[in-house]
Design a protein around this motif. Sequence first.
Motif, mmCIF file in Angstrom:
data_model
loop_
_atom_site.group_PDB
_atom_site.id
_atom_site.type_symbol
_atom_site.label_atom_id
_atom_site.label_comp_id
_atom_site.label_asym_id
_atom_site.label_seq_id
_atom_site.Cartn_x
_atom_site.Cartn_y
_atom_site.Cartn_z
ATOM 1 N N GLU A 180 0.827 -1.401 0.158
ATOM 2 C CA GLU A 180 -0.101 0.009 -0.060
ATOM 3 C C GLU A 180 0.785 1.094 -0.039
ATOM 4 O OE1 GLU A 180 -2.635 2.705 -0.262
ATOM 5 O OE2 GLU A 180 -3.237 0.648 -0.524
ATOM 6 N N VAL A 184 -1.804 4.977 5.096
ATOM 7 C CA VAL A 184 -0.816 4.610 6.124
ATOM 8 C C VAL A 184 -1.742 3.937 7.250
ATOM 9 C CG1 VAL A 184 1.031 6.157 5.658
ATOM 10 C CG2 VAL A 184 -0.793 6.930 7.360
ATOM 11 N N ARG A 185 -1.054 2.989 7.984
ATOM 12 C CA ARG A 185 -1.666 2.285 9.177
ATOM 13 C C ARG A 185 -1.404 2.840 10.463
ATOM 14 N NH1 ARG A 185 0.175 -0.772 13.150
ATOM 15 N NH2 ARG A 185 -0.997 -1.950 14.159
ATOM 16 N N GLY A 203 -7.765 0.529 8.116
ATOM 17 C CA GLY A 203 -6.992 -0.354 6.904
ATOM 18 C C GLY A 203 -7.951 -0.800 6.106
ATOM 19 N N TRP A 220 1.768 -2.940 4.871
ATOM 20 C CA TRP A 220 1.784 -1.428 5.058
ATOM 21 C C TRP A 220 3.173 -0.874 5.270
ATOM 22 C CZ3 TRP A 220 -2.486 0.942 5.135
ATOM 23 C CH2 TRP A 220 -3.545 0.567 5.285
ATOM 24 N N LYS A 226 6.939 6.501 3.854
ATOM 25 C CA LYS A 226 6.328 5.460 3.090
ATOM 26 C C LYS A 226 7.358 4.470 2.354
ATOM 27 C CE LYS A 226 1.853 7.887 2.417
ATOM 28 N NZ LYS A 226 1.131 8.490 1.542
#
Length: 355
Positions: A180, A184-185, A203, A220, A226
Amino acid sequence: MKEIKVIRNEQPKTKPDGDRLGFGKYFTDHMLVMDYSADQGWHEPMIVPYGPITLDPSAMVFHYGQEVFEGMKAYKTADGHVCLFRPDANMHRLNQSSERISIPEVDEELLLDGIIALVREDQDWIPDGAESSLYIRPFIIATEPGLGVRAAREYKLMVILSPSGSYYPEGIHPVSIFVENQYVRAVRGGTGTAKTAGNYASGIKAQEIAQKEGYSQVLWLDGVEKKYIEEVGSMNVFFKISGEIVTPELSGSILAGITRDSVIRLLQSWGHQVTERKISVEELFAASSAGTLEEAFGTGTAAVISPIGKMKWDSEEITISGGHTGEISKKLYDTITGIQKGVLEDPFGWRKVIL
């Protein structure tokens, strides 16, 4: 063990076919409940018939999200006993999650006594299949009615049980993972280390995108750059690169998985080098290109070990272990489930026999 009051269900349910359990679809006849108030603390644990609960529309869980939960299992062993796997670790992690969400700490020994009593009450629901178990879901919600952003003064703890088969339809066969990039988690200092509902709700969108693309789960990346791998949607994650087994370090945004810890300890006892560090998605895909990415797998209570056979990042897709279950993944799965089911010796003292 503390005496837990039991009110038995006078209309027991029809048990589901053991071959079609799936995961989290069916629930047993009883549940454990316990309430908290600021003046009494946690009090009056009871086992009651499974059923709906009534909450005020202004119950603070609906508006401010104070909720934590755990996931654990009861297993029927080869010699007919019933056991739990590292339940003390689950009790401790529940309190760690509660502390982050400002929920009052629960007496870990009392809660475990209640869970054991509940499993004993509904022991006939424990399935016999090799990949089957009785899933145990303890959770706490804020029940005080009222609006205003603060910690609630009233809570309800509940434990429900669900006879379950394999978490993934694929079973121990490799799953496909979608990296992903947009969502973001969690970030360091947030709630990523707590097992709380909001982490999973945030999520779902990414999970839907992954499934539309034909992938089982989301991988993630860190919430700042990222760039660095954190965890799969419901699992911690491991990679074997050039013989070294690497897993993301617990940096403050990753859930400290109990299965993760068990895997690390098993691997080390077998003589493998296990490194907890940052690992970037670029490094991972470069290792695949170089032919040094030998194996990848997720770890978690529900699936235990989930081999990863395929992974997509942007427009690039890689195949891992030839799309087959790797040797280490299979050995770990067989060993952990063997300990859980009483088929193998338990040198770590992880198995707790309760019946």
